[in-house]
Design a protein around this motif. Structure first.
Motif, PDB file in Angstrom:
ATOM      1  N   VAL A 126       1.155  -1.592  -0.358  1.00  0.00           N
ATOM      2  CA  VAL A 126      -0.273   0.039   0.197  1.00  0.00           C
ATOM      3  C   VAL A 126       0.773   0.820   0.104  1.00  0.00           C
ATOM      4  CG1 VAL A 126      -1.992   1.181   1.509  1.00  0.00           C
ATOM      5  CG2 VAL A 126      -1.998  -1.355   1.304  1.00  0.00           C
ATOM      6  N   ILE A 127       0.566   2.086  -0.680  1.00  0.00           N
ATOM      7  CA  ILE A 127       1.267   3.490  -1.116  1.00  0.00           C
ATOM      8  C   ILE A 127       0.575   3.780  -0.119  1.00  0.00           C
ATOM      9  CG2 ILE A 127       1.329   5.446  -2.159  1.00  0.00           C
ATOM     10  CD1 ILE A 127       1.668   3.489  -4.467  1.00  0.00           C
ATOM     11  N   ARG A 128       0.916   4.888   1.352  1.00  0.00           N
ATOM     12  CA  ARG A 128       0.036   5.641   2.310  1.00  0.00           C
ATOM     13  C   ARG A 128       0.492   6.985   1.288  1.00  0.00           C
ATOM     14  NH1 ARG A 128      -2.110   1.494   4.704  1.00  0.00           N
ATOM     15  NH2 ARG A 128      -0.610   0.084   5.859  1.00  0.00           N
ATOM     16  N   ILE A 129      -1.068   6.972   1.796  1.00  0.00           N
ATOM     17  CA  ILE A 129      -1.298   8.800   1.685  1.00  0.00           C
ATOM     18  C   ILE A 129      -2.308   8.960   2.250  1.00  0.00           C
ATOM     19  CG2 ILE A 129      -2.125  10.021  -0.545  1.00  0.00           C
ATOM     20  CD1 ILE A 129       0.059   8.777  -2.156  1.00  0.00           C
ATOM     21  N   LYS A 130      -2.020  10.856   2.768  1.00  0.00           N
ATOM     22  CA  LYS A 130      -2.742  11.744   2.795  1.00  0.00           C
ATOM     23  C   LYS A 130      -4.136  11.211   2.926  1.00  0.00           C
ATOM     24  CE  LYS A 130      -3.589  15.639   6.136  1.00  0.00           C
ATOM     25  NZ  LYS A 130      -2.421  17.092   7.016  1.00  0.00           N
ATOM     26  N   GLY A 131      -5.032  11.066   3.448  1.00  0.00           N
ATOM     27  CA  GLY A 131      -6.459  11.357   3.463  1.00  0.00           C
ATOM     28  C   GLY A 131      -7.069   9.696   2.527  1.00  0.00           C
ATOM     29  N   LEU A 132      -6.485   8.416   2.877  1.00  0.00           N
ATOM     30  CA  LEU A 132      -6.940   7.425   2.524  1.00  0.00           C
ATOM     31  C   LEU A 132      -6.214   6.976   3.606  1.00  0.00           C
ATOM     32  CD1 LEU A 132      -5.034   7.040  -1.494  1.00  0.00           C
ATOM     33  CD2 LEU A 132      -7.059   7.591  -0.909  1.00  0.00           C
ATOM     34  N   PRO A 133      -7.276   5.592   3.841  1.00  0.00           N
ATOM     35  CA  PRO A 133      -8.297   5.030   2.338  1.00  0.00           C
ATOM     36  C   PRO A 133      -9.163   5.866   2.141  1.00  0.00           C
ATOM     37  CG  PRO A 133      -8.124   3.806   4.483  1.00  0.00           C
ATOM     38  CD  PRO A 133      -7.215   4.775   4.270  1.00  0.00           C
ATOM     39  N   LEU A 134      -9.860   5.422   1.145  1.00  0.00           N
ATOM     40  CA  LEU A 134     -10.839   5.994   0.740  1.00  0.00           C
ATOM     41  C   LEU A 134     -12.111   4.895   0.774  1.00  0.00           C
ATOM     42  CD1 LEU A 134     -11.124   7.122  -3.110  1.00  0.00           C
ATOM     43  CD2 LEU A 134     -11.066   8.994  -1.690  1.00  0.00           C
ATOM     44  N   SER A 135     -13.753   5.001   1.448  1.00  0.00           N
ATOM     45  CA  SER A 135     -14.733   4.104   1.927  1.00  0.00           C
ATOM     46  C   SER A 135     -16.117   3.934   0.304  1.00  0.00           C
ATOM     47  CB  SER A 135     -15.301   4.953   2.839  1.00  0.00           C
ATOM     48  OG  SER A 135     -14.577   4.519   3.600  1.00  0.00           O
ATOM     49  N   ARG A 136     -16.362   2.927   0.096  1.00  0.00           N
ATOM     50  CA  ARG A 136     -17.082   2.449  -0.846  1.00  0.00           C
ATOM     51  C   ARG A 136     -18.136   1.926  -0.421  1.00  0.00           C
ATOM     52  NH1 ARG A 136     -15.092  -1.174  -5.912  1.00  0.00           N
ATOM     53  NH2 ARG A 136     -14.381  -2.450  -4.874  1.00  0.00           N
ATOM     54  N   GLN A 137     -19.632   1.816  -0.999  1.00  0.00           N
ATOM     55  CA  GLN A 137     -20.577   1.386  -0.356  1.00  0.00           C
ATOM     56  C   GLN A 137     -20.563  -0.084  -1.626  1.00  0.00           C
ATOM     57  OE1 GLN A 137     -22.355   1.802   2.564  1.00  0.00           O
ATOM     58  NE2 GLN A 137     -23.374   0.126   2.201  1.00  0.00           N
ATOM     59  N   PHE A 138     -21.113  -1.314  -0.742  1.00  0.00           N
ATOM     60  CA  PHE A 138     -21.748  -2.306  -1.571  1.00  0.00           C
ATOM     61  C   PHE A 138     -23.319  -2.162  -0.905  1.00  0.00           C
ATOM     62  CE2 PHE A 138     -17.462  -3.694  -2.242  1.00  0.00           C
ATOM     63  CZ  PHE A 138     -17.123  -3.599  -3.286  1.00  0.00           C
ATOM     64  N   SER A 139     -23.934  -2.425  -2.292  1.00  0.00           N
ATOM     65  CA  SER A 139     -25.158  -2.514  -2.308  1.00  0.00           C
ATOM     66  C   SER A 139     -25.778  -4.442  -3.294  1.00  0.00           C
ATOM     67  CB  SER A 139     -26.483  -1.479  -2.465  1.00  0.00           C
ATOM     68  OG  SER A 139     -25.715  -0.509  -1.637  1.00  0.00           O
ATOM     69  N   ILE A 140     -26.995  -4.613  -1.469  1.00  0.00           N
ATOM     70  CA  ILE A 140     -27.928  -5.468  -3.235  1.00  0.00           C
ATOM     71  C   ILE A 140     -29.496  -4.856  -3.402  1.00  0.00           C
ATOM     72  CG2 ILE A 140     -29.855  -7.004  -2.031  1.00  0.00           C
ATOM     73  CD1 ILE A 140     -27.999  -7.932   0.860  1.00  0.00           C
ATOM     74  N   VAL A 141     -29.239  -5.063  -4.737  1.00  0.00           N
ATOM     75  CA  VAL A 141     -30.363  -5.003  -5.987  1.00  0.00           C
ATOM     76  C   VAL A 141     -30.780  -5.907  -5.929  1.00  0.00           C
ATOM     77  CG1 VAL A 141     -29.329  -2.402  -6.065  1.00  0.00           C
ATOM     78  CG2 VAL A 141     -28.947  -4.842  -7.798  1.00  0.00           C
ATOM     79  N   THR A 142     -32.442  -5.028  -5.766  1.00  0.00           N
ATOM     80  CA  THR A 142     -33.694  -6.214  -6.209  1.00  0.00           C
ATOM     81  C   THR A 142     -34.987  -5.446  -6.720  1.00  0.00           C
ATOM     82  OG1 THR A 142     -34.990  -6.228  -4.037  1.00  0.00           O
ATOM     83  CG2 THR A 142     -33.424  -8.248  -4.370  1.00  0.00           C
ATOM     84  N   LYS A 143     -35.697  -5.960  -8.028  1.00  0.00           N
ATOM     85  CA  LYS A 143     -36.451  -5.503  -8.777  1.00  0.00           C
ATOM     86  C   LYS A 143     -37.753  -5.130  -7.986  1.00  0.00           C
ATOM     87  CE  LYS A 143     -38.721  -3.539 -12.571  1.00  0.00           C
ATOM     88  NZ  LYS A 143     -37.977  -3.137 -13.667  1.00  0.00           N
ATOM     89  N   THR A 144     -38.167  -6.755  -7.003  1.00  0.00           N
ATOM     90  CA  THR A 144     -39.413  -6.233  -6.686  1.00  0.00           C
ATOM     91  C   THR A 144     -39.342  -7.053  -4.815  1.00  0.00           C
ATOM     92  OG1 THR A 144     -41.610  -8.177  -6.684  1.00  0.00           O
ATOM     93  CG2 THR A 144     -40.218  -8.972  -7.334  1.00  0.00           C
ATOM     94  N   SER A 145     -39.853  -7.494  -4.176  1.00  0.00           N
ATOM     95  CA  SER A 145     -39.618  -7.364  -2.835  1.00  0.00           C
ATOM     96  C   SER A 145     -40.609  -8.858  -2.801  1.00  0.00           C
ATOM     97  CB  SER A 145     -40.979  -6.789  -1.414  1.00  0.00           C
ATOM     98  OG  SER A 145     -42.633  -6.500  -2.498  1.00  0.00           O
ATOM     99  N   PHE A 146     -41.096  -9.199  -4.219  1.00  0.00           N
ATOM    100  CA  PHE A 146     -40.929 -10.970  -4.168  1.00  0.00           C
ATOM    101  C   PHE A 146     -40.220 -11.610  -3.986  1.00  0.00           C
ATOM    102  CE2 PHE A 146     -41.846 -14.894  -6.797  1.00  0.00           C
ATOM    103  CZ  PHE A 146     -42.481 -15.312  -5.561  1.00  0.00           C
ATOM    104  N   GLN A 147     -39.589 -12.247  -2.910  1.00  0.00           N
ATOM    105  CA  GLN A 147     -38.949 -13.572  -3.445  1.00  0.00           C
ATOM    106  C   GLN A 147     -38.987 -15.326  -3.101  1.00  0.00           C
ATOM    107  OE1 GLN A 147     -36.349 -11.658  -0.399  1.00  0.00           O
ATOM    108  NE2 GLN A 147     -35.906  -9.619  -1.514  1.00  0.00           N
ATOM    109  N   THR A 148     -38.026 -16.149  -3.690  1.00  0.00           N
ATOM    110  CA  THR A 148     -38.531 -17.363  -3.703  1.00  0.00           C
ATOM    111  C   THR A 148     -37.444 -17.692  -2.174  1.00  0.00           C
ATOM    112  OG1 THR A 148     -36.477 -17.613  -4.974  1.00  0.00           O
ATOM    113  CG2 THR A 148     -38.480 -17.318  -6.330  1.00  0.00           C
TER     114      THR A 148
END
Length: 167
Positions: A126-148
């Motif tokens: 890892v290259i150490r830089i002030k202000g890092l690490p950056l954070s990012r979000q993982f999400s679950i995506v679905t289309k409908t509330s109906f689920q098997t």
């Protein structure tokens, strides 16, 4: 991935980054940390006592393709630090980026999760830089509330894994 869920080609997607699609149900799953990495053996930037923005600009950046969450995070980093890379190489997989990094072809912004093995083995650092690490979000995506039943079990496993990784 989100487009495939929106068009009913997939029942679920796990996506990184931010997007807007009012057709989808989005549930935040977990947070990831992004760090700048380079080859432990071949990268002169790691020998510097202090790395500055000009050092980062002069490096070849190995990046993911447009539209990926990792590329989105890299673009955010470039904006945040006002970096205009001298050269970019683009790949469509994290694995090809890691192989290129190990060969000493440049530097990259990658997930700490994605480089665990290479970091543990000493292949990447890892290259150490002030202000890092950056954070990012993982999400679950679905289309409908109906689920098997199978989909419900899978989502429950994802949620449980989130709990276990935060302990």
């Amino acid at each position: 991935m989100a487009d495939l869920v929106a068009s009913h080609q997939l029942d679920i997607g796990i996506v990184e980054g931010h997007f807007s699609n009012s057709q989808l149900i989005v549930e935040e799953l977990s947070e990831d940390s992004m760090v700048i990495v380079a080859s432990a053996e071949h990268s002169p930037i790691l020998r510097k006592a202090q790395v500055g923005i000009i050092d980062l600009e002069n490096e070849t950046w190995i990046v993911r393709e447009q539209g990926s969450g990792t590329r989105e995070a890299t673009e955010k980093l470039f904006q945040l630090f006002e970096i205009t890379p001298a050269k970019l190489m683009q790949f469509s997989s994290t694995q090809s980026i890691k192989v290129s990094l190990e060969a000493g072809l440049g530097i990259s912004l990658l997930s700490q999760w994605a480089i665990q093995k290479e970091f543990k083995n000493g292949d990447l650092k890892v290259i150490r830089i002030k202000g890092l690490p950056l954070s990012r979000q993982f999400s679950i995506v679905t289309k409908t509330s109906f689920q098997t039943k199978a989909l419900k079990v899978f989502i429950d496993l994802l949620r449980m894994n989130k709990i276990l990784t935060t302990l």
